[in-house]
Each structure stands twice: as C-alpha cells, then as structure tokens.
Design a protein around this motif. Structure first.
Motif, PDB file in Angstrom:
ATOM      1  N   ALA A  13      -1.301  -5.355  -2.065  1.00  0.00           N
ATOM      2  CA  ALA A  13      -0.834  -4.147  -1.370  1.00  0.00           C
ATOM      3  C   ALA A  13      -1.881  -3.639  -0.383  1.00  0.00           C
ATOM      4  N   LEU A  14      -1.413  -3.181   0.774  1.00  0.00           N
ATOM      5  CA  LEU A  14      -2.319  -2.592   1.761  1.00  0.00           C
ATOM      6  C   LEU A  14      -2.822  -1.233   1.284  1.00  0.00           C
ATOM      7  N   TRP A  15      -1.990  -0.512   0.568  1.00  0.00           N
ATOM      8  CA  TRP A  15      -2.373   0.762  -0.047  1.00  0.00           C
ATOM      9  C   TRP A  15      -2.217   0.624  -1.554  1.00  0.00           C
ATOM     10  N   THR A  16      -3.219   0.979  -2.302  1.00  0.00           N
ATOM     11  CA  THR A  16      -3.099   1.065  -3.761  1.00  0.00           C
ATOM     12  C   THR A  16      -2.909   2.525  -4.131  1.00  0.00           C
ATOM     13  N   TRP A  17      -2.464   2.753  -5.374  1.00  0.00           N
ATOM     14  CA  TRP A  17      -2.275   4.137  -5.803  1.00  0.00           C
ATOM     15  C   TRP A  17      -3.609   4.877  -5.888  1.00  0.00           C
ATOM     16  N   ASP A  18      -4.652   4.177  -6.247  1.00  0.00           N
ATOM     17  CA  ASP A  18      -5.972   4.809  -6.269  1.00  0.00           C
ATOM     18  C   ASP A  18      -6.400   5.224  -4.866  1.00  0.00           C
ATOM     19  N   LEU A  19      -6.122   4.371  -3.885  1.00  0.00           N
ATOM     20  CA  LEU A  19      -6.461   4.701  -2.502  1.00  0.00           C
ATOM     21  C   LEU A  19      -5.684   5.924  -2.045  1.00  0.00           C
ATOM     22  N   VAL A  20      -4.416   5.964  -2.376  1.00  0.00           N
ATOM     23  CA  VAL A  20      -3.583   7.111  -1.988  1.00  0.00           C
ATOM     24  C   VAL A  20      -4.157   8.399  -2.567  1.00  0.00           C
ATOM     25  N   GLU A  21      -4.476   8.390  -3.862  1.00  0.00           N
ATOM     26  CA  GLU A  21      -5.011   9.601  -4.490  1.00  0.00           C
ATOM     27  C   GLU A  21      -6.386   9.957  -3.935  1.00  0.00           C
ATOM     28  N   ARG A  22      -7.175   8.948  -3.627  1.00  0.00           N
ATOM     29  CA  ARG A  22      -8.521   9.194  -3.095  1.00  0.00           C
ATOM     30  C   ARG A  22      -8.474   9.820  -1.712  1.00  0.00           C
ATOM     31  N   CYS A  23      -7.413   9.533  -0.970  1.00  0.00           N
ATOM     32  CA  CYS A  23      -7.306  10.032   0.401  1.00  0.00           C
ATOM     33  C   CYS A  23      -6.508  11.333   0.501  1.00  0.00           C
ATOM     34  N   ARG A  24      -6.178  11.926  -0.624  1.00  0.00           N
ATOM     35  CA  ARG A  24      -5.351  13.123  -0.599  1.00  0.00           C
ATOM     36  C   ARG A  24      -6.199  14.391  -0.566  1.00  0.00           C
ATOM     37  N   GLU A  44      -8.906   3.452   4.185  1.00  0.00           N
ATOM     38  CA  GLU A  44      -9.997   2.919   3.380  1.00  0.00           C
ATOM     39  C   GLU A  44     -11.361   3.433   3.839  1.00  0.00           C
ATOM     40  N   SER A  45     -11.493   3.648   5.141  1.00  0.00           N
ATOM     41  CA  SER A  45     -12.775   4.109   5.684  1.00  0.00           C
ATOM     42  C   SER A  45     -12.904   5.625   5.685  1.00  0.00           C
ATOM     43  N   GLY A  46     -11.859   6.329   5.233  1.00  0.00           N
ATOM     44  CA  GLY A  46     -11.910   7.787   5.189  1.00  0.00           C
ATOM     45  C   GLY A  46     -11.551   8.462   6.491  1.00  0.00           C
ATOM     46  N   ARG A  47     -11.047   7.693   7.460  1.00  0.00           N
ATOM     47  CA  ARG A  47     -10.689   8.275   8.762  1.00  0.00           C
ATOM     48  C   ARG A  47      -9.243   8.759   8.807  1.00  0.00           C
ATOM     49  N   ALA A  48      -8.481   8.514   7.752  1.00  0.00           N
ATOM     50  CA  ALA A  48      -7.095   8.986   7.657  1.00  0.00           C
ATOM     51  C   ALA A  48      -6.845   9.466   6.239  1.00  0.00           C
ATOM     52  N   ARG A  49      -6.068  10.552   6.117  1.00  0.00           N
ATOM     53  CA  ARG A  49      -5.810  11.138   4.809  1.00  0.00           C
ATOM     54  C   ARG A  49      -4.398  11.719   4.736  1.00  0.00           C
ATOM     55  N   LEU A  50      -4.014  12.092   3.525  1.00  0.00           N
ATOM     56  CA  LEU A  50      -2.720  12.730   3.275  1.00  0.00           C
ATOM     57  C   LEU A  50      -2.961  14.203   2.978  1.00  0.00           C
ATOM     58  N   ALA A  51      -2.354  15.081   3.748  1.00  0.00           N
ATOM     59  CA  ALA A  51      -2.495  16.517   3.514  1.00  0.00           C
ATOM     60  C   ALA A  51      -1.314  16.995   2.677  1.00  0.00           C
ATOM     61  N   GLY A  52      -1.401  16.752   1.374  1.00  0.00           N
ATOM     62  CA  GLY A  52      -0.314  17.115   0.481  1.00  0.00           C
ATOM     63  C   GLY A  52       0.253  15.894  -0.216  1.00  0.00           C
ATOM     64  N   ARG A  53       1.438  16.071  -0.808  1.00  0.00           N
ATOM     65  CA  ARG A  53       2.106  14.984  -1.526  1.00  0.00           C
ATOM     66  C   ARG A  53       3.377  14.575  -0.801  1.00  0.00           C
ATOM     67  N   PHE A  54       3.568  13.277  -0.635  1.00  0.00           N
ATOM     68  CA  PHE A  54       4.736  12.735   0.038  1.00  0.00           C
ATOM     69  C   PHE A  54       5.229  11.542  -0.785  1.00  0.00           C
ATOM     70  N   PRO A  55       5.913  11.800  -1.905  1.00  0.00           N
ATOM     71  CA  PRO A  55       6.253  10.744  -2.865  1.00  0.00           C
ATOM     72  C   PRO A  55       6.970   9.538  -2.279  1.00  0.00           C
ATOM     73  N   GLU A  56       8.005   9.777  -1.464  1.00  0.00           N
ATOM     74  CA  GLU A  56       8.769   8.656  -0.923  1.00  0.00           C
ATOM     75  C   GLU A  56       7.931   7.835   0.047  1.00  0.00           C
ATOM     76  N   LEU A  57       7.168   8.510   0.899  1.00  0.00           N
ATOM     77  CA  LEU A  57       6.288   7.817   1.841  1.00  0.00           C
ATOM     78  C   LEU A  57       5.221   7.031   1.088  1.00  0.00           C
ATOM     79  N   GLU A  58       4.610   7.642   0.095  1.00  0.00           N
ATOM     80  CA  GLU A  58       3.544   6.976  -0.656  1.00  0.00           C
ATOM     81  C   GLU A  58       4.045   5.724  -1.362  1.00  0.00           C
ATOM     82  N   ALA A  59       5.259   5.796  -1.907  1.00  0.00           N
ATOM     83  CA  ALA A  59       5.828   4.631  -2.582  1.00  0.00           C
ATOM     84  C   ALA A  59       6.037   3.480  -1.602  1.00  0.00           C
ATOM     85  N   GLN A  60       6.449   3.807  -0.380  1.00  0.00           N
ATOM     86  CA  GLN A  60       6.643   2.762   0.623  1.00  0.00           C
ATOM     87  C   GLN A  60       5.313   2.171   1.066  1.00  0.00           C
ATOM     88  N   LEU A  61       4.300   3.009   1.246  1.00  0.00           N
ATOM     89  CA  LEU A  61       2.989   2.505   1.643  1.00  0.00           C
ATOM     90  C   LEU A  61       2.461   1.507   0.610  1.00  0.00           C
TER      91      LEU A  61
END
Length: 441
Positions: free
Chosen positions: A253-264, A381-398
C-alpha cells in the motif's frame, strides 16, 4: 452437554444411511423441536460473550453463521423484553430487509418460533417489524447516517458495517440513540475490511471481539469449503473473506494506516492557515458513479493539508459540478483541478453557468491512478502533506492504492483518493509533475 447439542452432533457425524434411520426413529415432532433448538445448533463464536460488554463485534468469514447469530440474539432479546425498541442497520435498507428480516434461513422471520411467527407483524413499507412480545425493530441504512439521528433504542444489530457508505456518521448517531433500558448494547456482524471506522470501533472501551473462519461452521457445505480453500487459501482475499482476519494494511500500500494516523492533525494551527486552496475533482464515468471532490490547502508553514471531502454519488453532471462550486465557496478556493477524461470540461461549463469566476485547470490522465499517487504519498511520508481532521471514506481509498497499480480498497474506483492526488499535485508538485497535458482557463 445439552441434549440438543448431542443430537445435532450425532446428526452431523452420521452417514446418509444412518441419517435415514435416525430420522425415522426420532419422529417428526422431535425433529421440529430440534430444528428450533438454537443452543443445540450454534457453534463456538455464535454465542454472545459473557460479562459486561457494550459492543460485541463478530468478525467472521463468509458462511460462518454470523447472520444467524445476530438474528437469534435479537430474537431472544425481543422475547424477554416486551415493548423494546431495536435498531437493525445494514449497508442499505434493501439489505436490511433481504438479509436481516427476510433471510431464508437466518433472517428474523425464519428463526422465530412457530407460535411467535403467527403473531409477528412485518411492515416493509414502514421498515418496521413487530415481534410477538410487542417489541419493535426498525430498519436503517448505513448509507444514510442522518436517518439514525434522534431515534432511541435499547439494542442494535449492525450487519456488514464494513460496507456502510457513511459508516462514521451512522455509527455515531446510532450510539447516541442507544439510551433506553439499563444496559444498551450493540452487535456488529461483519466480514472484516481494513477501514478506519472499524478500527476505531474495535478500539472503543467496552468492546469484545469474536470470530472465526468459514470452515468453523460445521453446517457449511463441504464442497463450498473445499472449493474456497482451493481457490483462495493463503491469499489476502482468503484471509479476509474466508478466515475473517482483519488485515491492517494492504500489501504494497502507498498509504498505511499508521501513516494516515501519523499525518493527522485535529485542527489547523495559526501558522498553518491556508495561503492557497485547491479543489481536486475526479468526475464519474456515469450518473451512478461517484464524483471525487476533495479540498486541499497550502498552509503558511509550507505543508499541504486535506481540509474537506465533498465527494458525492448518483448526481447528474450539473449536480456534481454544483457540488464543486459549493465546495470552492466553502473553502474560498482559488482553483479547481478537474480530470478531463471523465467530463472535466463539464465542470468548467457549469461553473460558468453558475456565474463562478473560479479558474479551472483541466488535467488529462495518462498514467494510472497509483502511478499518479506515488509522489503524493511521498509528500505524506516526508511530513509535507497532512490530514486536517478525519475523512474515513477517503482514508480507506488511500490505503487501498498499491505500488503495483492494483486498487484493493472499498468501491470500484478510488475517486476520492484521485481527486485528492490532483489537488495535492497542483499545490506541491507543480504543473510539470501533475500531468503533461494541462490547459488553464
């Protein structure tokens, strides 16, 4: 061991010739009582856990018997709690009717005792089932989470939660309405999928988890079990759909769940206030499809943030284009980036019809979705992009996009993820990195 359990195990282990003799010896009346003896038929994993729990999550492979377990649990509660209010929630209202109520072998009507069934009232037009005791069950759709707002219940049965389109909204509203009686409870019966919402449910206090594989059900057809093991044994699909295993991350996966949570981040800090906002759009191929509409902002700290997911399905071109206009106005966006392959030009025409002066960048996709997503994943991964909040459907697709180009997330296409990729590319990677064919209007 209960007499019913002994009788059932004897029948399971008997040969065809022995079965015929047993049936003749036991007689029709006994067999009818035996068929209605759920404690005798149920197997490990179908029995409600002991102790004080608030949510019971049954993560099971297909054919395990989770629907029967749910129907029996609800029936027993209705039997012992006259006048109770029960919520039945499935992916759609139609599935709630077909599976939870009308299911041929495992629905609530099928598992009711003969004398109870005569007194039950099933009103499909009202999405209501009245039990013999007077308890009432109301049907809801996980695709319309707001439909659960305000309703009050004693218990709830949630089937295939991992398929709900508005899983977080529906779950939150359901839990807020479980406030009747001394011990409100929820049963979730689902085949596992690596969704953020399901992970959050499992992490809540007062949750117990049970489960099992398809072949743990002694009543399953052996031909089915053997065929599925042969076809899918050891594969990711088999581990999830047959063994009932919750797979945290898709392989590659290009995005893991840990990465998603780390970038939130919960909210944007003062130094992260948007300097520029872009709306990414992935138009649908048909009216039935979903249009990805995602807002991303470049903060004053130089980091790009996902700030909104306004994706919608089942709309006409004019309908989803107007959703784009609304999203742009809500976020004060200065540009829309729309993929022209699936009608991006329509966005521009409707924007003009709506007298919107927002510039539109039309992009033409040559590479696959995963290839386009790889440099954007690197931003996270480099910390240059993040999620401002929770987006369940988007996160599942990523988390369903893989380096090999295969998509293993929910739905047929990662429309939300693709829209986000277009917006992030525009903000952070420049026109040359977005796609080679770009025209600006």
């Amino acid at each position: 061991m209960e007499a019913g359990k002994i009788a059932v195990e004897t029948l399971i282990e008997a040969s065809e010739a022995e079965l015929e003799a047993i049936v003749l010896e036991l007689g029709e009346a006994f067999l009818r009582r035996l068929a209605a003896d759920w404690p005798g038929w149920r197997h490990e994993g179908q029995e409600a856990p002991a102790g004080e729990w608030r949510v019971w999550v049954a993560l099971c492979g297909r054919g395990f018997g989770k629907t029967r377990a749910g129907a029996e649990w609800v029936s027993e509660f209705a039997r012992s709690h006259p006048g109770a209010s029960i919520a039945l929630v499935a992916a759609t209202s139609d599935e709630a009717r077909r599976v939870m109520v009308e299911g041929r072998r495992s629905g609530l009507l099928a598992v009711a005792r003969a004398q109870e069934r005569e007194k039950m009232l099933w009103e499909p037009s009202r999405n209501r089932l009245v039990f013999a005791s007077g308890a009432e069950a109301f049907l809801y759709s996980g695709a319309h989470g707001e439909g659960l707002r305000g309703a009050e219940h004693h218990i709830a049965w949630c089937d295939e939660l991992a398929k709900w389109k508005q899983v977080q909204v529906a779950w939150d509203n359901l839990q807020l309405g479980l406030r009747l009686g001394e011990q409100p409870r929820t049963l979730v019966t689902t085949t596992p999928r690596a969704l953020a919402a399901l992970r959050r449910v499992l992490a809540e206090p007062g949750v117990v988890k049970t489960g099992g594989a398809s072949w743990d059900n002694p009543h399953s057809a052996r031909a089915f079990v053997d065929a599925m093991r042969r076809l899918h044994g050891g594969t990711r699909l088999g581990r999830q759909e047959l063994e009932g295993e919750l797979l945290e991350d898709v392989e590659g996966a290009l995005w893991t769940w840990d990465l998603v949570e780390r970038c939130r981040v919960a909210t944007l800090a003062e130094e992260s206030r948007p300097r520029r906002t872009v709306i990414g759009v992935d138009p649908p191929a048909s009216v039935e499809g979903a249009c990805g509409i995602v807002a991303c902002s470049l903060g004053g700290d130089g980091i790009a943030y996902v700030v909104g997911d306004h994706s919608a399905a089942g709309l006409s071109p004019e309908g989803w284009a107007l959703k784009v206009v609304a999203a742009a106005e809500a976020h004060r966006a200065d540009r829309v980036v729309a993929e022209v392959n699936q009608g991006g030009a329509m966005v521009e025409s409707v924007l003009r019809a709506a007298q919107a002066s927002l510039p539109v960048t039309r992009v033409s996709a040559k590479a696959g979705k995963s290839a386009r997503a790889e440099p954007v994943a690197a931003l996270f991964e480099s910390g240059r992009a993040r999620l401002a909040g929770r987006f369940p459907e988007l996160e599942a697709q990523l988390c369903g996009l893989t380096m090999g180009g295969k998509y293993e997330g929910p739905g047929r296409s990662p429309d939300r993820a693709d829209a986000m990729v277009w917006a992030m590319t525009e903000l952070m990677l420049g026109p040359k990195r977005a796609e080679p064919r770009i025209s600006v209007f």
